[in-house]
Design a protein around this motif. Structure first.
Motif, PDB file in Angstrom:
ATOM      1  N   PRO A 163       2.487 -14.710   3.319  1.00 47.73           N
ATOM      2  CA  PRO A 163       1.515 -14.801   2.225  1.00 47.73           C
ATOM      3  C   PRO A 163       0.074 -14.628   2.707  1.00 47.73           C
ATOM      4  O   PRO A 163      -0.742 -13.998   2.034  1.00 47.73           O
ATOM      5  N   GLY A 164      -0.233 -15.194   3.885  1.00 47.15           N
ATOM      6  CA  GLY A 164      -1.579 -15.051   4.424  1.00 47.15           C
ATOM      7  C   GLY A 164      -1.912 -13.615   4.772  1.00 47.15           C
ATOM      8  O   GLY A 164      -3.029 -13.145   4.520  1.00 47.15           O
ATOM      9  N   ALA A 165      -0.937 -12.911   5.347  1.00 48.94           N
ATOM     10  CA  ALA A 165      -1.150 -11.508   5.702  1.00 48.94           C
ATOM     11  C   ALA A 165      -1.360 -10.658   4.448  1.00 48.94           C
ATOM     12  O   ALA A 165      -2.276  -9.823   4.391  1.00 48.94           O
ATOM     13  N   ARG A 166      -0.537 -10.884   3.433  1.00 49.21           N
ATOM     14  CA  ARG A 166      -0.673 -10.108   2.192  1.00 49.21           C
ATOM     15  C   ARG A 166      -2.009 -10.396   1.513  1.00 49.21           C
ATOM     16  O   ARG A 166      -2.710  -9.479   1.073  1.00 49.21           O
ATOM     17  N   ALA A 167      -2.360 -11.691   1.419  1.00 47.55           N
ATOM     18  CA  ALA A 167      -3.612 -12.071   0.759  1.00 47.55           C
ATOM     19  C   ALA A 167      -4.816 -11.528   1.524  1.00 47.55           C
ATOM     20  O   ALA A 167      -5.761 -11.001   0.931  1.00 47.55           O
ATOM     21  N   GLY A 168      -4.791 -11.664   2.855  1.00 45.68           N
ATOM     22  CA  GLY A 168      -5.914 -11.203   3.662  1.00 45.68           C
ATOM     23  C   GLY A 168      -6.110  -9.699   3.607  1.00 45.68           C
ATOM     24  O   GLY A 168      -7.239  -9.216   3.474  1.00 45.68           O
ATOM     25  N   LEU A 169      -5.018  -8.955   3.720  1.00 42.62           N
ATOM     26  CA  LEU A 169      -5.120  -7.496   3.654  1.00 42.62           C
ATOM     27  C   LEU A 169      -5.610  -7.034   2.287  1.00 42.62           C
ATOM     28  O   LEU A 169      -6.459  -6.141   2.180  1.00 42.62           O
ATOM     29  N   TRP A 170      -5.071  -7.654   1.240  1.00 42.62           N
ATOM     30  CA  TRP A 170      -5.464  -7.266  -0.117  1.00 42.62           C
ATOM     31  C   TRP A 170      -6.947  -7.548  -0.347  1.00 42.62           C
ATOM     32  O   TRP A 170      -7.685  -6.703  -0.869  1.00 42.62           O
TER      33      TRP A 170
END
Length: 268
Positions: A163-170
């Motif tokens: 979730p952190g990777a998806r949120a950060g990239l987005w």
């Protein structure tokens, strides 16, 4: 002071405490909403006639009370978030309110920063590492307060979590599209390293891979040094492996081809 017409002064002009007296007597939700609308209407009326001395004086008299009011609201929101770090509803609404206040307002950004706003947002992120919507909102707020460099740093810290990777990239991709000049000022190699390492950590996550590919395609097309960094950091083998392993994913193939096309421009 009396009115310009010579009539008797109104009670609220003669007695500045009248607003506090009304507050002490209690104000209904409906009345509160009406007063907020009235304040907006007064601002719009005065702003349209800003060259008028009366309108200018009215706006001038609002400066102190309004600054105090907004400071009180910011402090209240931050205190509630700080006191309820484990409550996702409090954190989500707090993030929404902070973002609404700081949008296009440097003065409110300074007030939030002075009140420890970034620390409160980081605490919320740490308490809710799997809440992707909350993470995205908090990261976008951090970006609005501190800029893309802080957002890139946050992505580096969160990259191990899906979730952190998806949120950060987005959050980073959306911010970068609006502020390419700021992207160009970031350390090019470090920017590519963080994105590649985030994608490496989630080789089976379609959303992470597609967002990383789209972001990298935009970056290397615009900035020559990032093409060099991509090659130096082992980007080519990773890209070919991702496209081969995800032949049936249309978005990964699309953004993979765009990245290939951007890399073919050379320049290193």
């Amino acid at each position: 002071q009396g009115l310009a017409t010579g009539g008797a002064p109104s009670p609220c002009v003669a007695l500045p405490s009248c607003g506090r007296a009304m507050a002490g007597a209690g104000v209904s939700d409906e009345a509160l909403q009406s007063m907020i609308k009235s304040l907006t209407a007064v601002h719009w009326t005065c702003w349209k006639s800003h060259s008028d001395p009366t309108a200018a004086r009215a706006l001038g008299r609002l400066r102190g009370p309004l600054t105090e009011l907004m400071g009180y609201i910011v402090t209240s929101v931050l205190e509630e978030m700080r006191g309820n770090p484990g409550d996702p509803q409090v954190q989500a609404m707090g993030v929404n309110m902070l973002r609404a206040m700081i949008k296009d307002s440097e003065a409110l950004k300074r007030i939030v920063l002075a009140g420890g706003g970034v620390e409160v947002l980081v605490l919320g992120v740490q308490q809710h590492p799997t809440d992707e919507d909350l993470l995205t909102g908090a990261l976008e707020a951090i970006d609005e307060l501190h800029g893309l460099a802080s957002l890139l740093q946050a992505l580096d810290h969160l990259k191990a979590s899906p979730p952190g990777a998806r949120a950060g990239l987005w959050a980073f991709a959306r911010a970068a599209k609006d502020r390419w000049a700021e992207v160009g000022a970031l350390p090019h190699r470090e920017t590519v390293r963080v994105i590649l390492s985030t994608a490496h950590a989630h080789q089976d996550d379609y959303r992470v891979l597609s967002t990383a590919l789209e972001l990298l395609a935009d970056l290397v097309r615009a900035i020559v040094d990032m093409r060099c960094a991509f090659s130096d950091l082992g980007g080519w083998p990773w890209l070919l492996q991702v496209m081969e392993a995800n032949a049936h994913h249309v978005r990964i193939q699309l953004y993979g081809c765009k990245l290939l096309s951007a890399l073919s421009w050379g320049g290193c």
